[in-house]
Design a protein around this motif. Structure first.
Motif, short mmCIF file in Angstrom:
data_model
loop_
_atom_site.label_atom_id
_atom_site.label_comp_id
_atom_site.label_asym_id
_atom_site.label_seq_id
_atom_site.Cartn_x
_atom_site.Cartn_y
_atom_site.Cartn_z
N THR A 211 -4.56 10.63 -10.39
CA THR A 211 -4.89 9.24 -10.10
C THR A 211 -3.67 8.58 -9.47
O THR A 211 -2.55 8.71 -9.98
CB THR A 211 -5.28 8.49 -11.38
OG1 THR A 211 -6.42 9.11 -11.97
CG2 THR A 211 -5.62 7.03 -11.08
N THR A 212 -3.88 7.89 -8.37
CA THR A 212 -2.77 7.29 -7.65
C THR A 212 -2.97 5.79 -7.45
O THR A 212 -4.10 5.30 -7.49
CB THR A 212 -2.59 7.96 -6.26
OG1 THR A 212 -3.79 7.79 -5.50
CG2 THR A 212 -2.28 9.43 -6.41
N LEU A 213 -1.88 5.09 -7.21
CA LEU A 213 -1.93 3.65 -6.96
C LEU A 213 -2.52 3.36 -5.59
O LEU A 213 -3.33 2.45 -5.43
CB LEU A 213 -0.52 3.06 -7.06
CG LEU A 213 -0.38 1.56 -6.82
CD1 LEU A 213 -1.04 0.78 -7.95
CD2 LEU A 213 1.09 1.18 -6.71
N GLY A 214 -2.12 4.12 -4.59
CA GLY A 214 -2.61 3.94 -3.23
C GLY A 214 -3.21 5.21 -2.68
O GLY A 214 -3.24 6.24 -3.35
N MET A 215 -3.69 5.15 -1.45
CA MET A 215 -4.33 6.30 -0.78
C MET A 215 -5.38 6.96 -1.66
O MET A 215 -5.49 8.18 -1.74
CB MET A 215 -3.27 7.33 -0.34
CG MET A 215 -2.37 6.82 0.74
SD MET A 215 -1.50 8.12 1.64
CE MET A 215 -0.38 8.69 0.39
N LEU A 262 4.88 -0.21 10.19
CA LEU A 262 4.70 -1.24 11.22
C LEU A 262 3.24 -1.66 11.32
O LEU A 262 2.93 -2.85 11.43
CB LEU A 262 5.20 -0.69 12.56
CG LEU A 262 5.22 -1.64 13.76
CD1 LEU A 262 5.94 -2.93 13.43
CD2 LEU A 262 5.88 -0.94 14.94
N GLY A 263 2.33 -0.69 11.25
CA GLY A 263 0.91 -1.02 11.29
C GLY A 263 0.47 -1.83 10.08
O GLY A 263 -0.36 -2.74 10.20
N ILE A 264 1.02 -1.51 8.91
CA ILE A 264 0.70 -2.29 7.72
C ILE A 264 1.13 -3.74 7.91
O ILE A 264 0.39 -4.68 7.58
CB ILE A 264 1.36 -1.67 6.48
CG1 ILE A 264 0.64 -0.36 6.10
CG2 ILE A 264 1.34 -2.65 5.30
CD1 ILE A 264 1.32 0.41 4.98
N SER A 335 10.19 0.60 5.45
CA SER A 335 9.43 0.63 4.19
C SER A 335 9.70 -0.62 3.36
O SER A 335 8.79 -1.19 2.75
CB SER A 335 9.74 1.89 3.39
OG SER A 335 11.10 1.94 2.99
N GLU A 336 10.94 -1.06 3.34
CA GLU A 336 11.26 -2.25 2.55
C GLU A 336 10.70 -3.51 3.19
O GLU A 336 10.24 -4.42 2.49
CB GLU A 336 12.77 -2.32 2.33
CG GLU A 336 13.25 -1.19 1.43
CD GLU A 336 14.73 -1.22 1.09
OE1 GLU A 336 15.46 -2.12 1.60
OE2 GLU A 336 15.17 -0.34 0.31
N HIS A 337 10.69 -3.56 4.50
CA HIS A 337 10.06 -4.69 5.18
C HIS A 337 8.54 -4.71 4.93
O HIS A 337 7.95 -5.78 4.75
CB HIS A 337 10.32 -4.63 6.68
CG HIS A 337 11.65 -5.19 7.10
ND1 HIS A 337 12.28 -6.21 6.43
CD2 HIS A 337 12.47 -4.87 8.13
CE1 HIS A 337 13.42 -6.50 7.02
NE2 HIS A 337 13.57 -5.71 8.06
N ALA A 338 7.91 -3.54 4.96
CA ALA A 338 6.46 -3.50 4.77
C ALA A 338 6.07 -3.97 3.37
O ALA A 338 5.11 -4.73 3.20
CB ALA A 338 5.93 -2.08 5.02
N VAL A 339 6.80 -3.51 2.36
CA VAL A 339 6.51 -3.94 0.99
C VAL A 339 6.73 -5.44 0.84
O VAL A 339 5.91 -6.15 0.26
CB VAL A 339 7.38 -3.16 -0.02
CG1 VAL A 339 7.20 -3.73 -1.44
CG2 VAL A 339 7.01 -1.68 -0.01
N ASP A 366 -0.30 0.64 -0.59
CA ASP A 366 0.01 1.74 0.32
C ASP A 366 1.46 1.70 0.78
O ASP A 366 2.11 2.74 0.91
CB ASP A 366 -0.94 1.70 1.52
CG ASP A 366 -2.36 2.08 1.15
OD1 ASP A 366 -2.54 2.84 0.18
OD2 ASP A 366 -3.30 1.62 1.83
N ALA A 367 1.98 0.50 1.03
CA ALA A 367 3.37 0.38 1.48
C ALA A 367 4.34 0.77 0.37
O ALA A 367 5.42 1.33 0.65
CB ALA A 367 3.65 -1.03 1.96
N ARG A 368 3.98 0.50 -0.86
CA ARG A 368 4.91 0.75 -1.98
C ARG A 368 5.29 2.23 -2.06
O ARG A 368 6.42 2.56 -2.47
CB ARG A 368 4.28 0.26 -3.29
CG ARG A 368 5.25 0.29 -4.47
CD ARG A 368 6.43 -0.62 -4.23
NE ARG A 368 7.42 -0.55 -5.30
CZ ARG A 368 8.36 0.37 -5.40
NH1 ARG A 368 8.44 1.36 -4.50
NH2 ARG A 368 9.25 0.34 -6.40
N LEU A 369 4.40 3.09 -1.72
CA LEU A 369 4.69 4.53 -1.71
C LEU A 369 5.85 4.86 -0.80
O LEU A 369 6.66 5.75 -1.09
CB LEU A 369 3.43 5.29 -1.26
CG LEU A 369 3.61 6.78 -0.94
CD1 LEU A 369 3.88 7.56 -2.21
CD2 LEU A 369 2.37 7.31 -0.23
#
Length: 394
Positions: A211-215, A262-264, A335-339, A366-369
């Protein structure tokens, strides 16, 4: 597009701009954001319909060499694809990215001529799925230190024993790009490891769902292997030399991750702007409030920085430069910008941003990963410092 989104068109060729615009239209028409949200509501039920839509558009062929049925696209174009898909798919971009990294990129670089002819046309056509089997249950970033999976010689091939973790989409994949130790008599731990293309459906393979948080819609699995036979023709490249082979492909993975981040952020910008214009409080749109505008401006500035970092790295890579530092720093920055952008989006949306009925919370999950995978940002910072002459800290 709004807000000068195409300010960086000067950095792209006419062909890259046309590719982006065509893909954006395709995504808006064929893969609406709701398709991704709906797919993840059935945890582990792979979204074959989304994979097939990408095949219909020819987008599994993007990174495959032309001589094997692909587009032969450069890294800037692959970055564009990761970005445009992630506006809608977010973390489920890996319905393309896993096979592109594990299959098209690795086989294209190190495969035998037979392997290239056998697998690359199928990948380009969307007829083959490949996933990754690197991480062990006892490890994460320390892939080599935790590597206990062994491949031993047998007649006509190899017998593999061990366990892997976080094998996304393994239940529907045709092959796993598997890292295993093939020689213990080595001076350093990066020596004596090999890459194999192993079928997850082979006798001796057991998959256990996670079980995962995202995806969520892709399905992620633990995988154990007991005397799994892999024929010699499915050894990728030279035995005992996999780690040096993997370094360029790991850089490619970080490039795709930057495009995903970037897409996120693009998705966050689009959804947040629409919400700020339509949502009213105290008799006027919430976009008229200064604090909300500041949050939104911070999201836009995060996207601006992410765009510069990601496309700079891709252009340098296409020019043949060593981009280890660029992609390692870029992985951390993007990654840090996306989160942070997704978190601000939730703040602007308020309770609606916490609801599963919209995409803002999905962007964050999804970004948190990306902050700890495929390498955690703390270790990436160590590598950046080490490249500047500081002693190794791990």
């Amino acid at each position: 597009m709004m807000g000068g989104r195409e300010w960086m068109d000067w950095m792209l060729t006419a062909e890259q701009v046309a590719f982006r615009d065509t893909l954006r239209d395709f995504v808006d028409r064929e893969i609406p954001k709701a398709a991704s949200r709906d797919a993840e509501r059935v945890d582990g039920a792979y979204p074959h319909h989304l994979f097939d839509r990408l095949a219909k558009g020819g987008y599994h062929a993007t990174g495959v060499p032309v001589e094997y049925g692909g587009r032969g696209a450069d890294l800037v174009t692959q970055l564009i694809q990761a970005r445009e898909l992630s506006r809608s798919l977010a973390g489920m971009i890996w319905i393309w990215g896993s096979t592109s990294f594990a299959g098209a990129n690795s086989i294209g670089l190190y495969g035998s001529e037979w392997q290239k002819k056998e697998f690359l046309p199928k990948i380009a056509a969307g007829d083959l799925k490949v996933t990754i089997g690197f991480t062990e249950p006892g490890g994460g970033t320390d892939v080599l230190g935790a590597l206990e999976t062994r491949a031993t010689r047998t007649q006509g091939g190899w017998l593999i024993n061990g366990a892997k973790k976080w094998c996304t989409s393994a239940h529907v994949s045709d092959y796993v790009l598997l890292l295993a130790r093939t020689n213990d008599e080595v001076a350093r731990k990066h020596q004596g490891v090999s890459l194999f293309l192993m079928s997850p459906k082979a006798p001796g393979v057991t998959l256990s769902p996670l079980t995962t948080l995202g995806m969520r819609g892709l399905g992620t699995f633990d995988m154990t292997m007991e005397d799994v036979f892999v024929p010699d023709e499915l050894l990728l490249g030279q035995p005992d030399n996999a780690w040096r082979m993997l370094l360029p492909t790991l850089a490619n993975e970080r490039m795709l991750l930057m495009g995903t981040c970037l897409g996120i952020i693009d998705g966050v910008v689009e959804d947040t702007l629409a919400h700020m214009k339509s949502r009213e409080a105290f008799g006027k749109p919430i976009g008229s409030f200064q604090a909300v505008q500041h949050h939104f401006a911070n999201i836009l500035m995060a996207r601006h920085q992410t765009e510069l970092v990601a496309f700079n790295a891709a252009r340098l890579a296409d020019a043949g430069a060593d981009t280890f530092l660029e992609v390692t720093m870029g992985k951390v920055i993007t990654s840090e910008h996306a989160v942070a952008a997704a978190d601000l989006g939730i703040q602007i949306f308020g309770g609606q941003g916490y609801s599963g009925d919209n995409d803002m919370q999905r962007y964050w999950r999804d970004a948190r990963l990306m902050r700890f995978s495929p390498i955690n940002n703390e270790m990436a910072r160590n590598l950046v410092a080490e490249r500047h002459g500081l002693p190794r800290s791990f």
